[in-house]
Motif scaffolding. Structure first.
Motif, PDB file in Angstrom:
ATOM      1  N   THR A  85       0.935  -1.156   0.006  1.00  0.00           N
ATOM      2  CA  THR A  85       0.053   0.057  -0.046  1.00  0.00           C
ATOM      3  C   THR A  85       0.696   1.258  -0.137  1.00  0.00           C
ATOM      4  O   THR A  85       0.542   2.243  -0.700  1.00  0.00           O
ATOM      5  CB  THR A  85      -0.889   0.017   1.299  1.00  0.00           C
ATOM      6  N   ILE A 130      -6.190  -0.583  -4.309  1.00  0.00           N
ATOM      7  CA  ILE A 130      -7.674   0.299  -4.102  1.00  0.00           C
ATOM      8  C   ILE A 130      -7.309   1.064  -2.887  1.00  0.00           C
ATOM      9  O   ILE A 130      -7.655   2.388  -2.849  1.00  0.00           O
ATOM     10  CB  ILE A 130      -8.856  -0.425  -3.795  1.00  0.00           C
ATOM     11  N   ARG A 131      -6.792   0.774  -1.737  1.00  0.00           N
ATOM     12  CA  ARG A 131      -6.497   1.539  -0.560  1.00  0.00           C
ATOM     13  C   ARG A 131      -5.545   2.926  -0.808  1.00  0.00           C
ATOM     14  O   ARG A 131      -5.932   3.787  -0.551  1.00  0.00           O
ATOM     15  CB  ARG A 131      -6.306   0.737   0.651  1.00  0.00           C
ATOM     16  N   GLN A 134      -7.330   5.285  -2.974  1.00  0.00           N
ATOM     17  CA  GLN A 134      -8.451   6.050  -1.713  1.00  0.00           C
ATOM     18  C   GLN A 134      -7.789   7.270  -0.826  1.00  0.00           C
ATOM     19  O   GLN A 134      -8.222   8.132  -0.635  1.00  0.00           O
ATOM     20  CB  GLN A 134      -9.339   5.055  -1.084  1.00  0.00           C
ATOM     21  N   LEU A 142      -9.469   3.485 -12.618  1.00  0.00           N
ATOM     22  CA  LEU A 142      -8.770   2.310 -12.487  1.00  0.00           C
ATOM     23  C   LEU A 142      -8.708   1.685 -13.806  1.00  0.00           C
ATOM     24  O   LEU A 142      -9.751   1.609 -14.406  1.00  0.00           O
ATOM     25  CB  LEU A 142      -8.987   1.313 -11.373  1.00  0.00           C
ATOM     26  N   VAL A 150      -9.699  -6.813  -8.897  1.00  0.00           N
ATOM     27  CA  VAL A 150      -9.327  -5.254  -8.382  1.00  0.00           C
ATOM     28  C   VAL A 150     -10.446  -4.432  -9.101  1.00  0.00           C
ATOM     29  O   VAL A 150     -10.501  -3.516  -8.232  1.00  0.00           O
ATOM     30  CB  VAL A 150      -7.819  -4.869  -9.077  1.00  0.00           C
ATOM     31  N   ALA A 154     -12.672  -2.014  -6.822  1.00  0.00           N
ATOM     32  CA  ALA A 154     -12.771  -0.479  -7.162  1.00  0.00           C
ATOM     33  C   ALA A 154     -14.112   0.072  -7.403  1.00  0.00           C
ATOM     34  O   ALA A 154     -14.476   1.026  -6.664  1.00  0.00           O
ATOM     35  CB  ALA A 154     -11.825  -0.064  -8.496  1.00  0.00           C
ATOM     36  N   ALA A 157     -15.845   0.425  -4.067  1.00  0.00           N
ATOM     37  CA  ALA A 157     -15.152   1.544  -3.283  1.00  0.00           C
ATOM     38  C   ALA A 157     -15.693   2.778  -4.042  1.00  0.00           C
ATOM     39  O   ALA A 157     -15.242   3.919  -3.572  1.00  0.00           O
ATOM     40  CB  ALA A 157     -13.567   1.471  -3.163  1.00  0.00           C
ATOM     41  N   LEU A 159     -14.873   3.980  -7.014  1.00  0.00           N
ATOM     42  CA  LEU A 159     -13.931   4.302  -8.053  1.00  0.00           C
ATOM     43  C   LEU A 159     -14.392   4.311  -9.389  1.00  0.00           C
ATOM     44  O   LEU A 159     -14.982   3.031  -9.711  1.00  0.00           O
ATOM     45  CB  LEU A 159     -12.288   3.971  -7.913  1.00  0.00           C
ATOM     46  N   VAL A 161     -14.102   2.744 -12.941  1.00  0.00           N
ATOM     47  CA  VAL A 161     -13.309   1.499 -13.512  1.00  0.00           C
ATOM     48  C   VAL A 161     -13.412   1.530 -14.833  1.00  0.00           C
ATOM     49  O   VAL A 161     -14.488   1.683 -15.576  1.00  0.00           O
ATOM     50  CB  VAL A 161     -13.836   0.465 -13.213  1.00  0.00           C
TER      51      VAL A 161
END
Length: 256
Positions: A85, A130-131, A134, A142, A150, A154, A157, A159, A161
Motif C-alpha cells: 500500500t 485500491i486503498r 483512496q 482504474l 481489482v 474498485a 469503493a 472508483l 473503472v
C-alpha cells in the motif's frame, strides 16, 4: 459514432538507458501510462514524458508497479499489505506532484506487469492498490482487465473503472493474457495487430491462442511502448480504426 481509447506504457527509460520512442507514440495515442520509478523511469524521464503528454493533449495515467527495477516489474513480489500500500501511495504522490509541475494531471491508474496480472485474481493485493488510491486521490480511475478482482473492489469503493484490451498480446480461452514466458504471447506484426483491434472494437471478440473466440469489452486498447514495432503498430491501429469510422479519444479525464 463509436469511440475507443488508445493507450501505451511509456516513460520507461532510466538514466542513460533508453526504451521506446515515447515522443513519436505521444503523437498517436490518446492516453499514456507513465512509469513511476519502481519498475522503470526516473524523475527526469517522468517530467519529460509528462511535459510531452501535456503538449500533445494526451491524458496521463500512473503506471504503478512492484519495487522491481532489475526485473522490470515482471516478477511477483510477496509484500506485506502495509508495504505494498505504501509503495503504491509513494508512486502516486510522486507522479501527481510532477504532473502538476509539468502542466497536466493524473486521471487514472494502470498497474504494471506482474502486479497487473496478480490483482486480476488476488483480492488481498488488489485491496492494497485500491486503498492506496483512496488515500492519495479518490478521484482517480482504474484501468484493468474486464472481470478482474481489482476492478470489482474498485467499483465497490466507488472508483471509476475502465476495461482494457491488449492489441499486441495473446489471450487465453478464459480471457486472460498468455504469459510472456509462453511462445506466441506477444504479437509484433502491425497489420495483424490492427486487424485484431478492429475486430475487438467492431465485434467485441478476440481470437484466443488456441483459436477459440473470446468475448471482450473494452474502453481502451493498449499497445506496449517497449515493443520494437510500437510506433508502427499504434499508427496502424489508429489508421485502421479511423478508416472504419471509429473515433480515438481518451476514456478518462483530459490532458490539462
Amino acid at each position: 459514432m463509436p469511440a475507443i481509447d488508445l493507450n501505451s506504457d511509456m516513460g520507461e527509460s532510466f538514466g542513460r538507458w533508453t526504451l521506446g520512442d515515447d515522443e513519436s507514440l505521444l503523437t498517436v495515442v490518446s492516453s499514456a501510462n507513465i512509469a513511476c520509478g519502481f519498475h522503470a523511469g526516473d524523475p527526469a524521464v517522468m517530467v519529460r514524458t509528462l511535459r510531452n503528454a501535456a503538449e500533445n493533449g494526451v491524458t496521463v495515467g500512473a503506471h504503478v508497479s512492484y519495487r522491481d527495477l532489475a526485473g522490470f516489474g515482471r516478477r511477483y513480489v510477496d509484500e506485506s499489505d502495509e508495504d505494498l500500500t505504501a509503495d503504491i501511495m509513494y508512486q502516486l504522490a510522486a507522479i501527481e506532484g510532477l504532473a502538476t509541475a509539468a502542466g497536466t494531471h493524473v486521471s487514472y491508474v494502470k498497474p504494471h506487469g506482474a502486479l497487473y496480472n496478480r490483482i486480476v485474481t488476488d483480492e488481498r493485493q488488489a485491496a492494497c492498490v485500491i486503498r492506496a488510491m483512496q488515500m492519495v486521490d479518490a478521484s482517480l480511475g482504474l484501468l484493468t482487465l474486464p472481470g478482474s478482482a481489482v476492478g470489482r473492489l474498485a467499483e465497490q469503493a466507488g472508483l471509476p473503472v475502465y476495461r482494457e484490451a491488449f492489441a499486441d498480446r495473446a489471450y487465453t480461452p478464459s480471457g486472460t493474457l498468455v504469459s510472456r514466458r509462453e511462445p506466441g504471447a506477444v504479437i509484433a506484426d502491425p497489420t495483424v495487430v490492427a486487424d485484431r483491434v478492429a475486430r475487438m472494437v467492431s465485434d467485441g471478440t478476440v481470437e484466443a491462442i488456441d483459436g477459440t473466440v473470446v468475448p471482450i469489452t473494452a474502453d481502451s486498447v493498449c499497445v506496449h511502448g517497449d515493443s520494437p514495432a510500437a510506433v508502427a503498430m499504434a499508427k496502424a491501429v489508429r489508421e485502421r480504426l479511423e478508416a472504419g469510422g471509429v473515433t480515438v479519444r481518451p476514456f478518462a479525464g483530459h490532458a490539462s
